[in-house]
Write an enzyme that holds these catalytic residues in place. Structure first.
Site, short mmCIF file in Angstrom:
data_model
loop_
_atom_site.label_atom_id
_atom_site.label_comp_id
_atom_site.label_asym_id
_atom_site.label_seq_id
_atom_site.Cartn_x
_atom_site.Cartn_y
_atom_site.Cartn_z
N GLY A 310 0.87 -1.16 0.00
CA GLY A 310 0.00 0.00 0.00
C GLY A 310 0.90 1.22 0.00
N GLY A 312 3.09 2.59 -1.90
CA GLY A 312 4.35 2.77 -2.61
C GLY A 312 5.11 1.46 -2.78
N VAL A 314 8.16 -1.29 -2.46
CA VAL A 314 9.01 -1.75 -1.37
C VAL A 314 10.24 -2.39 -1.98
CG1 VAL A 314 9.13 -3.13 0.72
CG2 VAL A 314 6.93 -2.22 -0.02
N ASP A 423 -6.39 -1.88 6.66
CA ASP A 423 -6.18 -2.59 5.40
C ASP A 423 -5.59 -3.98 5.66
OD1 ASP A 423 -6.38 -2.90 2.70
OD2 ASP A 423 -4.63 -1.68 2.19
#
Ligand SMILES: *[C@@H]1O[C@H](CO)[C@@H](O)[C@H](O)[C@H]1NC(C)=O
Ligand SMILES: *[C@@H]1O[C@H](CO)[C@@H](O)[C@H](O)[C@H]1NC(C)=O
Ligand SMILES: *[C@@H]1O[C@H](CO)[C@@H](O)[C@H](O)[C@H]1NC(C)=O
Ligand SMILES: *[C@@H]1O[C@H](CO)[C@@H](O)[C@H](O)[C@H]1NC(C)=O
Ligand SMILES: *[C@@H]1O[C@H](CO)[C@@H](O)[C@H](O)[C@H]1NC(C)=O
Ligand SMILES: *[C@@H]1O[C@H](CO)[C@@H](O)[C@H](O)[C@H]1NC(C)=O
Ligand SMILES: *[C@@H]1O[C@H](CO)[C@@H](O)[C@H](O)[C@H]1NC(C)=O
Length: 580
Positions: A310, A312, A314, A423
């Site tokens: 979520g 962006g 990683v 989320d």
């Protein structure tokens, strides 16, 4: 080094029914001390360690002989004083506390750990046949046990539901100073019962402080004649919760007397200390900036891309120390208007729990935000659940769900502020090297709150995991997380998405099977017969309850965790919700 003085004088008269008083003092404990250790209790550093910080451990320690507690059928006066320490560890929560106890036997008799404090179980709790007198020093807010908070002192007769409880503290004049039972520091307690007036008084104080004039918990007309038997064992009991809600419990010194005198004084000058300083995450102190500067020049190449979480991408990186990390790069457009978020993320770093992905640091560069996490070597639950070459066993699945429940409980209840995740879904659950489940991306949904961009007014969350009331009101709450967790439980047990490509709604399908008494047909076919039927039923039923469109019908995370661990029964009378 000064020699510790142990003075032990037990006056025990063999003849029964004669006026007999018992008096003893232990200023330390060693292998020659006349203490009976039950279950996990043992000696450590001249103290009794009732439990270590493994999960669901029980420990008791008693004077090795039962002592006469009645005269002419009435409970005699008694007085005791002791010094205890409750020590937690980094990345664990707390649970469940310790008790001073009087019991007719030293046998465990099927006692449970957790909120039963190593004394009782779900069926014996509250029963008259227990003949249990206990004073609890409780560090956990127990469900169904009606206690106030996770830091209280209470009187327990035959059950763990306290007759009377008060938040831990001590009176000085008219002001009550709180005491943190789980600070790790040594704490002194006094318990006095006057057989004639039938008054029980309990006090606490920090080491070195005098006994308070006014008791913390005081109960008049407390008739113990039906509870305490002629001969009783006196001592202590403690238990830990489900990992990571665990702690060490120590008794460092103890004195006791029957008759009307006060318990002998204790030598407080030579006590060990079990206090552990828990390292705290600090906002923008030099080490974190160093992490950032040493990480950022590595650049972010596509072959280091771990995924799109979520908010962006990683990337995987390595610190100069060789430690592997994951770096989340919050994209530029989202990074606008986030001054408040910057303040908040430093507080997120203080969230430390063994079922959260550890947040190592953060920094801001060229209007981008980088958040540094520990690298989770077994990837996401999403990958583990659906990749054909990986095969998560039932044992793993059940453990991961329990882990996530425990991480969510910490976010909801066990930190200073309530944190709603918003989320919860398989791609946000990560598995560490030992396949422990860890919740990732916690707190980041607040990014949207602080962003000024109009497009971000939409609801954060993922279809299939979003509670219906969240779609309508846009207001996230612990209960909307519980809904998402319900969807996750069903998904992990069934190996199916909440909404599959053909549009089948998982929760409706499981309800159908439930209504047709074929619930276990829902379990992932890939498991074959290799799963625990009892656990599978619990996961599915709790998953259904938590997926209820009516938030009132869902459970809280604490109850969910207790049911998953077998410490609480499944609620009865399940009804198919009328509307989805
Ligand atoms: C145990 O404590 C007693 C009393 O202080 C002392 O005399 C004895 O030497 C100790 N024993 C051991 C094994 O340390
Ligand atoms: C804690 O105590 C239990 C029970 O005695 C034992 O099984 C466990 O190995 C201990 N754990 C640690 C970390 O010492
Ligand atoms: C106990 O009972 C006996 C006989 O009933 C009586 O003589 C005695 O005084 C009583 N003792 C006390 C301390 O009440
Ligand atoms: C609960 O405790 C009672 C009384 O001590 C004991 O008889 C019973 O076996 C225990 N139940 C379980 C499930 O261990
Ligand atoms: C026990 O203590 C009470 C109260 O201090 C005292 O009256 C009584 O004589 C004591 N009994 C013995 C046997 O020492
Ligand atoms: C978890 O990851 C470690 C390190 O990458 C690997 O050795 C191990 O086999 C993995 N475990 C499972 C069950 O996939
Ligand atoms: C997965 O593991 C189970 C044992 O837990 C085994 O029975 C099953 O055949 C495995 N499935 C695959 C696809 O490897």
């Amino acid at each position: 080094m000064q020699i510790l003085i142990l003075c032990l004088s037990i006056i025990l008269t063999a003849a029964q029914g004669v006026h007999q008083n018992t008096t003893f003092v232990f200023n330390h404990f060693n292998t020659t001390t006349t203490i009976k250790y039950v279950a996990a209790a043992s000696i450590q550093s001249n103290a009794i360690r009732l439990t270590n910080h493994s999960e669901r451990v029980i420990g008791r320690a008693y004077l090795d002989k039962a002592i006469p507690m009645k005269r002419n059928g009435s409970v005699i006066s008694f007085s005791t004083s002791f010094i205890f320490a409750i020590v937690r560890h980094a990345r664990s929560g707390w649970a469940d506390g310790l008790c001073f106890v009087m019991t007719p036997t030293t046998a465990l008799d099927g006692a449970f750990a957790t909120q039963y404090l190593g004394l009782l179980n779900i069926s014996s709790d509250g029963k008259d046949y227990n003949h249990l007198f206990a004073v609890e020093f409780d560090t956990s807010q127990s469900i169904g046990v009606d206690n106030k908070d996770g830091n209280h002192v209470g009187i327990d007769l035959n059950g763990v539901k306290s007759l009377l409880a008060e938040p831990a503290g001590y009176w000085e004049g008219n002001s009550l100073t709180p005491i943190n039972l789980k600070s790790g520091h040594n704490i002194r307690a006094w318990i006095d019962y006057d057989g004639a007036s039938k008054q029980l008084d309990i006090s606490l104080a920090a080491i070195g402080e005098a006994k308070p004039q006014k008791a913390l918990v005081s109960k008049k007309d407390l008739d113990l004649d039906g509870i305490i038997e002629e001969y009783m064992y006196v001592g202590f009991s403690a238990s830990t919760g489900s990992s990571p809600l665990v702690e060490d419990h120590y008794i460092l010194a103890w004195s006791f007397t029957t008759g009307s005198d006060k318990a002998p004084d204790l030598d407080i000058l030579n006590l060990p200390s079990f206090y552990v300083k828990i390292p705290k995450f600090h906002n923008s102190n030099p080490p974190e900036q160093c992490i950032c500067h040493s990480v950022l020049p590595q650049g972010f190449r596509d072959d280091n891309l771990l995924g799109y979480g979520g908010f962006g991408q990683v990337y995987r990186g390595t610190l100069p120390s060789g430690e592997e990390i994951a770096v989340k790069c919050i994209t530029k457009d989202l990074a606008e208007g986030m001054e408040e978020f910057m303040a908040e993320i430093s507080s997120l770093g203080r969230l430390q729990h063994q079922n959260l992905v550890p947040l190592g640091g953060w920094c801001r560069k060229n209007e981008r935000i980088f958040i540094i996490y520990d690298y989770m070597s077994n990837g996401s639950l999403q990958r583990n659940l659906y990749s054909p070459e990986l095969n998560l066993t039932w044992r793993h699945r059940h453990k991961i769900l329990t882990d996530v429940a425990s991480g969510l409980l910490y976010l909801h209840e066990q930190w200073d502020k309530k944190v709603v995740h918003r989320d919860i879904k398989p791609s946000n659950i990560l598995l560490d090297y030992d396949l422990n489940g860890r919740v990732g991306d916690f707190g980041l949904a607040r990014l949207y709150d602080h962003s000024q961009r109009p497009q971000t007014t939409h609801v954060v969350g993922t279809l299939g995991y979003i509670a219906p009331e969240l779609i309508h009101s846009g207001k996230a709450s612990p209960s909307t997380d519980v809904f998402s967790f319900g969807a996750l439980m069903l998904e992990v047990a069934c190996g199916r998405k909440p909404v599959d490509p053909e549009g089948v709604i998982l929760v409706e399908w499981v309800w159908d099977l439930y209504a047709n008494e074929r619930l276990l047909d829902a379990i992932d076919q890939r498991l074959g017969k290799n799963y625990d039927k009892g656990e599978a039923e619990i996961v599915l039923v709790v998953g259904l309850i938590c997926s209820n469109p009516d938030p009132q019908k869902r459970l809280g995370m604490r109850k969910v965790l207790q049911i998953l661990c077998g410490e609480a029964a499944l609620p009865m009378g399940l009804h198919v919700p009328s509307a989805f």
